[in-house]
Motif scaffolding. Structure first.
Motif, PDB file in Angstrom:
ATOM      1  N   GLN A 148       0.772  -1.207  -0.076  1.00  0.00           N
ATOM      2  CA  GLN A 148       0.093  -0.323  -0.096  1.00  0.00           C
ATOM      3  C   GLN A 148       0.782   1.261  -0.048  1.00  0.00           C
ATOM      4  O   GLN A 148       0.465   2.397  -0.917  1.00  0.00           O
ATOM      5  N   LEU A 149       2.085   1.677   0.950  1.00  0.00           N
ATOM      6  CA  LEU A 149       3.232   2.235   0.752  1.00  0.00           C
ATOM      7  C   LEU A 149       4.438   2.076  -0.262  1.00  0.00           C
ATOM      8  O   LEU A 149       5.258   0.499   0.733  1.00  0.00           O
ATOM      9  N   CYS A 150       4.777   2.143  -0.817  1.00  0.00           N
ATOM     10  CA  CYS A 150       5.297   1.871  -2.036  1.00  0.00           C
ATOM     11  C   CYS A 150       6.764   1.337  -1.286  1.00  0.00           C
ATOM     12  O   CYS A 150       6.957   2.238  -0.248  1.00  0.00           O
ATOM     13  N   ARG A 151       7.899   0.399  -1.440  1.00  0.00           N
ATOM     14  CA  ARG A 151       8.744  -0.212  -0.659  1.00  0.00           C
ATOM     15  C   ARG A 151       9.902   0.101  -1.880  1.00  0.00           C
ATOM     16  O   ARG A 151       9.642  -1.164  -3.011  1.00  0.00           O
ATOM     17  N   GLY A 163       2.898   7.508  -7.981  1.00  0.00           N
ATOM     18  CA  GLY A 163       2.081   7.068  -9.314  1.00  0.00           C
ATOM     19  C   GLY A 163       2.723   6.329  -9.442  1.00  0.00           C
ATOM     20  O   GLY A 163       3.141   4.913 -10.681  1.00  0.00           O
ATOM     21  N   GLN A 164       5.027   7.039  -9.851  1.00  0.00           N
ATOM     22  CA  GLN A 164       5.609   6.353 -11.192  1.00  0.00           C
ATOM     23  C   GLN A 164       6.600   5.627 -10.170  1.00  0.00           C
ATOM     24  O   GLN A 164       6.852   4.237 -10.635  1.00  0.00           O
ATOM     25  N   GLN A 165       6.382   5.868  -8.983  1.00  0.00           N
ATOM     26  CA  GLN A 165       6.869   4.608  -7.525  1.00  0.00           C
ATOM     27  C   GLN A 165       6.203   3.319  -7.595  1.00  0.00           C
ATOM     28  O   GLN A 165       7.113   2.948  -7.407  1.00  0.00           O
ATOM     29  N   LYS A 166       5.138   3.919  -7.653  1.00  0.00           N
ATOM     30  CA  LYS A 166       3.965   2.347  -7.947  1.00  0.00           C
ATOM     31  C   LYS A 166       3.893   1.453  -8.893  1.00  0.00           C
ATOM     32  O   LYS A 166       4.195   0.260  -8.946  1.00  0.00           O
ATOM     33  N   LEU A 167       4.167   2.339 -10.138  1.00  0.00           N
ATOM     34  CA  LEU A 167       4.641   1.374 -11.731  1.00  0.00           C
ATOM     35  C   LEU A 167       6.589   0.175 -10.806  1.00  0.00           C
ATOM     36  O   LEU A 167       6.470  -0.103 -11.737  1.00  0.00           O
ATOM     37  N   LEU A 168       6.849   2.190 -10.353  1.00  0.00           N
ATOM     38  CA  LEU A 168       8.557   1.026 -10.272  1.00  0.00           C
ATOM     39  C   LEU A 168       8.546  -0.057  -9.595  1.00  0.00           C
ATOM     40  O   LEU A 168       9.010  -1.177  -9.912  1.00  0.00           O
ATOM     41  N   GLU A 169       7.394   0.048  -7.985  1.00  0.00           N
ATOM     42  CA  GLU A 169       7.821  -1.275  -7.800  1.00  0.00           C
ATOM     43  C   GLU A 169       6.699  -2.085  -8.181  1.00  0.00           C
ATOM     44  O   GLU A 169       7.855  -3.427  -8.709  1.00  0.00           O
ATOM     45  N   ILE A 183       0.120 -12.637  -8.862  1.00  0.00           N
ATOM     46  CA  ILE A 183       1.020 -10.699  -8.017  1.00  0.00           C
ATOM     47  C   ILE A 183       0.429 -10.541  -7.110  1.00  0.00           C
ATOM     48  O   ILE A 183      -1.313 -10.541  -7.323  1.00  0.00           O
ATOM     49  N   LEU A 184      -0.038 -10.411  -6.282  1.00  0.00           N
ATOM     50  CA  LEU A 184      -0.336  -9.499  -4.388  1.00  0.00           C
ATOM     51  C   LEU A 184      -0.532  -7.995  -5.410  1.00  0.00           C
ATOM     52  O   LEU A 184       0.446  -7.470  -5.238  1.00  0.00           O
ATOM     53  N   LEU A 185      -1.443  -7.189  -5.862  1.00  0.00           N
ATOM     54  CA  LEU A 185      -1.573  -5.603  -4.757  1.00  0.00           C
ATOM     55  C   LEU A 185      -2.087  -4.830  -4.203  1.00  0.00           C
ATOM     56  O   LEU A 185      -3.281  -5.377  -3.765  1.00  0.00           O
ATOM     57  N   ASP A 186      -1.330  -4.621  -3.137  1.00  0.00           N
ATOM     58  CA  ASP A 186      -2.042  -3.697  -2.328  1.00  0.00           C
ATOM     59  C   ASP A 186      -2.846  -2.467  -2.444  1.00  0.00           C
ATOM     60  O   ASP A 186      -1.404  -1.695  -2.240  1.00  0.00           O
ATOM     61  N   GLU A 187      -4.020  -2.031  -3.136  1.00  0.00           N
ATOM     62  CA  GLU A 187      -3.959  -1.189  -2.858  1.00  0.00           C
ATOM     63  C   GLU A 187      -3.594  -0.027  -4.353  1.00  0.00           C
ATOM     64  O   GLU A 187      -3.043   0.793  -4.117  1.00  0.00           O
TER      65      GLU A 187
END
Length: 242
Positions: free
Chosen positions: A84-87, A146-152, A164-168
């Motif tokens: 949910q919070l990008c890592r 949003g770009q960090q979400k795509l990067l993750e 693949i499990l996607l959290d929010e």
């Protein structure tokens, strides 16, 4: 391969987050896991991916017991996960972040692999596929949310998971990016990847999901295709509050 849980239970002190959850997701499809805040969705993801250990119950993937196994063991079994919070590694470039996700060996292996042309090309390929190749040399901390979400997600895909499990994935992203994420999920699913998505955006859930599981108070109360879930009185009562 099928991801299932049986009698999954997890409590934090006196708060029961998962209460004997029996769940089976449909392999090869886009599955969604929905429910009100506090219904146990993220705790479920954390138990499945080895971030926390359940108090009781069993987790299996393709018939293999993953109950209580470490995150790297779950990942090597073929289950990837976003948060949910990008890592991401904020001071590493986008391509370095993707290389760091290469299995086996994690970060060290990924950085050493920077000398291997095939892996660098594959990392750039995923960045291109997700529409952020122009940021390959940019540090993650200088990228938008949003770009960090795509990067993750690119890092997850670099490890070649089957599920693949996607959290929010829709949390905090603009409408244009939301449409791109929806298209990516359907395209990647068409290539054979199974998805399980925790999401509160019902428009996204209903538009891309094949199978939906609804949680309330730590256990599933309904499961089925979107049209069936949309009309289920238990869901309307527990999730939609009507």
């Amino acid at each position: 391969m099928t991801l299932t849980t049986s009698g999954l239970r997890k409590a934090f002190g006196g708060v029961v987050a998962l209460d004997g959850a029996d769940v089976e997701f449909v392999p090869g499809k886009v599955n969604a896991l929905i429910g009100p805040n506090g219904s146990g969705k993220t705790t479920f993801f954390n138990c499945v991916t080895g971030m926390i250990k359940p108090d009781a119950g069993r987790i299996t993937y393709g018939g293999k017991d993953l109950t209580g196994r470490a995150p790297h063991v779950v990942a090597r079994a073929g289950v990837g996960r976003t948060f949910q919070l990008c890592r991401v590694f904020p001071r590493m470039t986008a391509v370095e972040n993707v290389l760091a996700a290469v299995r086996p060996g994690g970060l060290v292996h990924g950085l050493r692999s920077a000398h291997r042309r095939a892996e660098i090309e594959r990392a750039h390929g995923w960045l291109t596929r997700l529409g952020i190749e122009h940021l390959a040399g940019a540090e993650a901390r200088n990228m938008s949310w949003g770009q960090q979400k795509l990067l993750e997600l690119a890092g997850v895909l670099m490890a070649e998971p089957n599920t693949i499990l996607l959290d929010e994935p829709a949390g905090g992203v603009n409408p244009a990016l939301l449409d791109r994420i929806g298209t990516l999920v359907r395209d990647l699913n068409a290539e054979g990847r199974t998805f399980v998505i925790v999401e509160h955006n019902m428009d996204l859930v209903m538009s891309i999901s094949d199978h939906i599981v609804v949680f309330d108070r730590g256990r599933p109360i309904a499961a089925g295709p979107p049209a069936e879930i949309r009309a289920d009185e238990r869901v309307l009562g527990a999730y939609l509050g009507v």
